[in-house]
Write an enzyme that holds these catalytic residues in place. Structure first.
Site, PDB file in Angstrom:
ATOM      1  N   SER A   1       9.966   8.120   3.361  1.00 32.36           N
ATOM      2  CA  SER A   1       9.563   6.721   3.446  1.00 32.36           C
ATOM      3  C   SER A   1       8.675   6.549   4.674  1.00 32.36           C
ATOM      4  CB  SER A   1      10.790   5.831   3.573  1.00 32.36           C
ATOM      5  OG  SER A   1      11.374   6.045   4.844  1.00 32.36           O
ATOM      6  N   LYS A   2       8.205   5.333   4.846  1.00 30.24           N
ATOM      7  CA  LYS A   2       7.332   5.051   5.992  1.00 30.24           C
ATOM      8  C   LYS A   2       8.069   5.314   7.303  1.00 30.24           C
ATOM      9  CE  LYS A   2       4.044   2.433   3.535  1.00 30.24           C
ATOM     10  NZ  LYS A   2       3.407   1.263   3.085  1.00 30.24           N
ATOM     11  N   ARG A   3       9.377   5.205   7.225  1.00 32.20           N
ATOM     12  CA  ARG A   3      10.224   5.452   8.397  1.00 32.20           C
ATOM     13  C   ARG A   3      10.021   6.876   8.945  1.00 32.20           C
ATOM     14  NH1 ARG A   3      15.290   7.341   8.021  1.00 32.20           N
ATOM     15  NH2 ARG A   3      15.166   7.281   5.767  1.00 32.20           N
TER      16      ARG A   3
ATOM     17  N   ILE B   1       0.872  -1.182   0.000  1.00 36.72           N
ATOM     18  CA  ILE B   1       0.000   0.000   0.000  1.00 36.72           C
ATOM     19  C   ILE B   1       0.902   1.222   0.000  1.00 36.72           C
ATOM     20  CG2 ILE B   1      -1.883   1.175   1.198  1.00 36.72           C
ATOM     21  CD1 ILE B   1      -2.538  -1.521   2.494  1.00 36.72           C
TER      22      ILE B   1
END
Ligand code: GLU
Length: 476
Positions: A252-254, A14
């Site tokens: 990023s998701k980070r 996702i």
């Protein structure tokens, strides 16, 4: 000529909000020019597929209001719109390039490729296929094919050639082929690589603008070589600047960047997400302007997309959310809040609408409503806090007690009578207004941050108000 753009996600997970920006920009560009927005699913990297992600990607488009003109679910004249359903096409075109001498079979084993890569790395060279199979004779190739040896098809990439294009966003870009490997076009499992599939599909689907993130710049010369090999007119290319996290590395998701669906779950409005994403690269007179999708369609253009990298700023998202919440008609806001409220939420009807109105200027996200209005739960009476944070114990006893007594005598529980009573007692006490209000707020409305005090007390009703004041007085 009708503008035709595509959003070509790979269903490998996702995507976070930064990736959804690509969809938004393509959609805005298409709609600005009354063109077509095509969604194509690029699922040829079978190992990286994540089940369910394709549906989530489509759900994100739906939530944001980015309706596509052509896709696997809407149909269209150039389908199928899922690459795994187009394998025969890619195979046909790859073999055409072989026949024309523009591509070749490669039978090298993964072990051999790993070995040459290692040797090149040891020498400090950029790993590149050594063209071992380019030099096989026709007979050797035929023999290997007959014996059923596994092969891939590689593009013959010219040595030392400058490939240039005028990027619609980045300006002129030139990349030399010296470091470009002989690209694999067709893999041994019969699936195309991204490069082959993307070029064939963009051509066959008549895509004339390719707008995507800068991470794809290094792929563009490979694509241009393929357009040349096929003798096709390439589309125009534009590469958006990369979105960076607050630490200036690629978002990023980070960095806490979540998917659009996660943000919706947290109480963000699609309108706010769209507004926020638009300013991740695109610039307007004022980058904090509150713009709806409609307005964005009107104003959007590529000339206002700069080269500099936008920084992902959560606070800005909060700002847009607050502003869009404030602009929603009350009935609409009430409707949208329902999803975030438990079925047993105590207020309904007019009282609920009134509470929504009181909270509207105070919400950063739709979930805030529940915490701001926790006081409407009758049972919350037990959680009343220490009031001596705001007033001395003796002061609490004096002013809170007298307010309690006066309020008990109020017959008509209306805003003016509540306000008048409290103001009068407070004045008489000579204590600071701010402090008394805070003590009352915490005592009656449970939290230090709530909708306006008197209005909330009016909504809460006399009985609960007096009960809570009694509990507070007992405890302080
Ligand atoms: N499938 C690629 C992706 O996952 C598309 C890249 C492109 O737009 O060419 O983003």
């Amino acid at each position: 000529m009708t503008v035709r753009v595509r959003f070509a996600p790979s269903p490998t997970g996702i995507p976070h909000i930064g990736n959804s920006r690509t969809a938004l920009f393509n959609w805005l560009f298409a709609k600005h020019y009354q063109g077509k927005f095509i969604v194509r699913i690029e699922d040829t990297d079978r190992k990286r597929l994540v089940p369910g992600s394709q549906e989530k990607i489509m759900e994100i488009l739906d939530v944001l209001g980015l309706k596509e003109d052509e896709s696997y679910r809407r149909g269209g004249p150039y389908g199928p719109y899922i690459q795994s359903q187009r394998l025969r096409l890619y195979q046909k075109y790859a073999h055409q390039l072989i026949r024309e001498g523009k591509a070749y079979y490669c039978f090298c084993s993964p072990e051999r490729l790993a070995k040459i890569r290692k040797e090149q790395q040891k020498k400090g060279l950029i790993p590149k296929y050594d063209r071992h199979c380019l030099h096989l004779s026709k007979e050797e190739v035929e023999k290997k094919l007959r014996s059923g040896q596994k092969y891939v098809i590689r593009l013959k990439v010219p040595d030392d050639k400058d490939i240039s294009w005028s990027d619609l966003i980045q300006g002129k870009i030139t990349i030399n082929t010296v470091n470009i490997d002989d690209q694999i076009l067709l893999k041994s499992d019969g699936y195309p690589t991204y490069h082959l599939a993307v070029v064939i599909d963009d051509h066959l689907m008549k895509v004339n603008y390719i707008l995507r993130g800068s991470e794809w710049i290094s792929s563009t010369p490979k694509h241009l070589l393929l357009y040349q090999a096929f003798g096709w007119q390439p589309p125009k290319f534009g590469h958006f600047p990369l979105i960076l996290g607050p630490d200036k590395s690629k978002l990023s998701k980070r960095h806490g960047a979540k998917s659009v669906l996660d943000y919706i779950e947290e109480g963000y409005l699609p309108e706010a997400l769209v507004n926020f994403m638009a300013f991740l690269g695109w610039n307007y007179e004022d980058n904090s302007a509150i713009l709806t999708l409609e307005k964005l369609v009107k104003f959007f253009d590529l000339s206002h997309i700069g080269k500099s990298n936008p920084i992902f700023d959560r606070q800005k998202l909060d700002y847009f959310n607050r502003e869009h919440i404030r602009r929603l008609p009350l009935t609409e806001l009430a409707k949208r809040l329902k999803r975030y409220l438990p079925a047993d939420y105590p207020l309904k009807g007019d009282k609920f609408s009134r509470l929504v109105e009181l909270c509207q200027p105070r919400m950063t996200n739709l979930k805030n409503f529940l915490s701001l209005t926790e006081f409407v739960y009758p049972q919350k009476i037990v959680e009343i806090k220490d009031l001596t944070k705001y007033l001395k114990a003796a002061e609490v006893r004096e002013v809170v007690k007298s307010i309690r007594q006066r309020l008990a005598k109020v017959d008509k529980w209306t805003l003016p009578s509540i306000k008048g009573t409290i103001e009068k007692e407070m004045k008489r006490s000579g204590l600071s207004r701010g402090k008394v209000f805070m003590a009352l707020r915490v005592a009656i409305l449970i939290r230090p941050v709530t909708p306006p005090l008197f209005e909330s007390i009016a909504l809460l009703g006399k009985e609960l108000t007096l009960q809570r004041l009694d509990v507070a007085l007992n405890r302080n």
